[in-house]
Scaffold this active site. Sequence first.
Site, PDB file in Angstrom:
ATOM      1  N   THR A   2      -6.724  -2.129  -0.257  1.00  0.00           N
ATOM      2  CA  THR A   2      -6.356  -2.984   0.883  1.00  0.00           C
ATOM      3  C   THR A   2      -4.996  -3.639   0.655  1.00  0.00           C
ATOM      4  O   THR A   2      -4.134  -3.641   1.534  1.00  0.00           O
ATOM      5  CB  THR A   2      -7.450  -4.049   1.127  1.00  0.00           C
ATOM      6  N   LYS A  31       9.107  -1.306   9.556  1.00  0.00           N
ATOM      7  CA  LYS A  31      10.381  -0.574   9.447  1.00  0.00           C
ATOM      8  C   LYS A  31      10.644   0.215  10.734  1.00  0.00           C
ATOM      9  O   LYS A  31      11.722   0.190  11.297  1.00  0.00           O
ATOM     10  CB  LYS A  31      10.281   0.365   8.237  1.00  0.00           C
ATOM     11  N   TYR A  90      -7.586  -8.236  -7.472  1.00  0.00           N
ATOM     12  CA  TYR A  90      -6.958  -9.111  -6.475  1.00  0.00           C
ATOM     13  C   TYR A  90      -5.547  -9.507  -6.924  1.00  0.00           C
ATOM     14  O   TYR A  90      -4.574  -9.306  -6.197  1.00  0.00           O
ATOM     15  CB  TYR A  90      -7.838 -10.344  -6.305  1.00  0.00           C
ATOM     16  N   TYR A 139      10.878  -2.835   0.114  1.00  0.00           N
ATOM     17  CA  TYR A 139      11.168  -2.417   1.493  1.00  0.00           C
ATOM     18  C   TYR A 139      12.357  -3.208   2.041  1.00  0.00           C
ATOM     19  O   TYR A 139      13.128  -2.714   2.844  1.00  0.00           O
ATOM     20  CB  TYR A 139       9.939  -2.600   2.399  1.00  0.00           C
TER      21      TYR A 139
END
Length: 316
Positions: free
Chosen positions: A91, A104, A144, A158
């Site tokens: 996830t 993007k 986690y 990114y």
Amino acid sequence: MKRILVTGGAGFIGSHLCENLLNEGNEVISLDNYFTGDKSNIVDFVQNPYFEAVRHDITHPYFAEVDEIYNLACPASPVHYQHNPIKTIKTSVMGAINLLGLAKRIDAKIMQASTSEVYGDPLVHPQKESYWGNVNPIGTRSCYDEGKRCAESLFFNYNRQNSVKVKVIRIFNTYGPRMDPNDGRVVSNFIVQALKNEPITIFGDGKQTRSFQYIDDLIVGMKRMMGTDNSVIGPVNMGNPHEFSMLELADMIIEITNSKSKLTFKPLPDDDPIQRQPDISKAKELLNNWEPKTNVKTGLKKTVAYFDNLLSKERL
Ligand code: NAD
Ligand code: UDP
């Protein structure tokens, strides 16, 4: 009016965010697989024509034209994120890849709900964003912690590689109405136990500390962060610097609920951090003096009222 995607929109924080964004006149799409979220959290605004609740798992790609994305989808309590640790990592990591890819493609701003858990069991106190953390990479919390750390890396990459407009906030323990009474988090556990006059379960000696922020303060901070210009990426801590022990928390809740509950001591879970307190100077500087406004007794009273109402419905 903006069109805004909130992943994890039926969860505790996500449902408050959706409600607030709708009240400001935005169009909101909630994506949720209902693993830990619940439709009862969104029932008050599900009829709003500007709200859309989509059942979707963010480990699969999703497409919609939106202006902003808040990525909150991820189980957040140790009980739930350790239930299926591989899914928790998927996830965080695959979810981030899918949503960053979407951002993007459609040139949307995207915010990651990261966590104080990226600091692990911190050796620096209070925690500043410049601290790299002390995380056990193979422990039971690592699905986690490391999932969220990898997601942060993806967000920054990114941005560097593809100029995606990213924001990363590190949320510290947050509480308020719509917390899941069964997810094992300390505030909900103690309140439910106190209201039922059952023993209050203190893990370890109860001297470990946390700092709890009330949900409304977090929502203000998240929206201010989303509103910053593209040069503000983060990470930015969001939490209440007021730190206290679990024993002190239990005392406060017993007093507010006027409960007859006594304390009972249970073993401390693996890798449970001893101390945690955010340094929020960066948030104050970047987010127009943002700081939590709700004092803990006021916030706890509102949360107690929520659980009291929930329990009285169950008793009917
Ligand atoms: P929550 O469990 O109430 O909400 C998470 C939501 O995500 C739920 O509605 C759940 O069904 C959904 N979800 C989980 N996996 C999904 C998937 N694969 N696809 C789609 N939906 C999925 O938890 P919360 O307290 O509201 O936390 C929201 C976010 O904030 C999480 O990312 C969490 O890590 C982060 N956070 C919360 C806290 C806190 O104290 N509550 C602290 C730090 C960070
Ligand atoms: N805790 C506790 N009793 C409970 C639940 C939790 O003493 O019934 C403790 C837990 O060991 C931790 C703290 O409360 O030290 C906060 O736990 P929570 O799961 O709410 O958040 P996190 O550990 O993720 O900060």
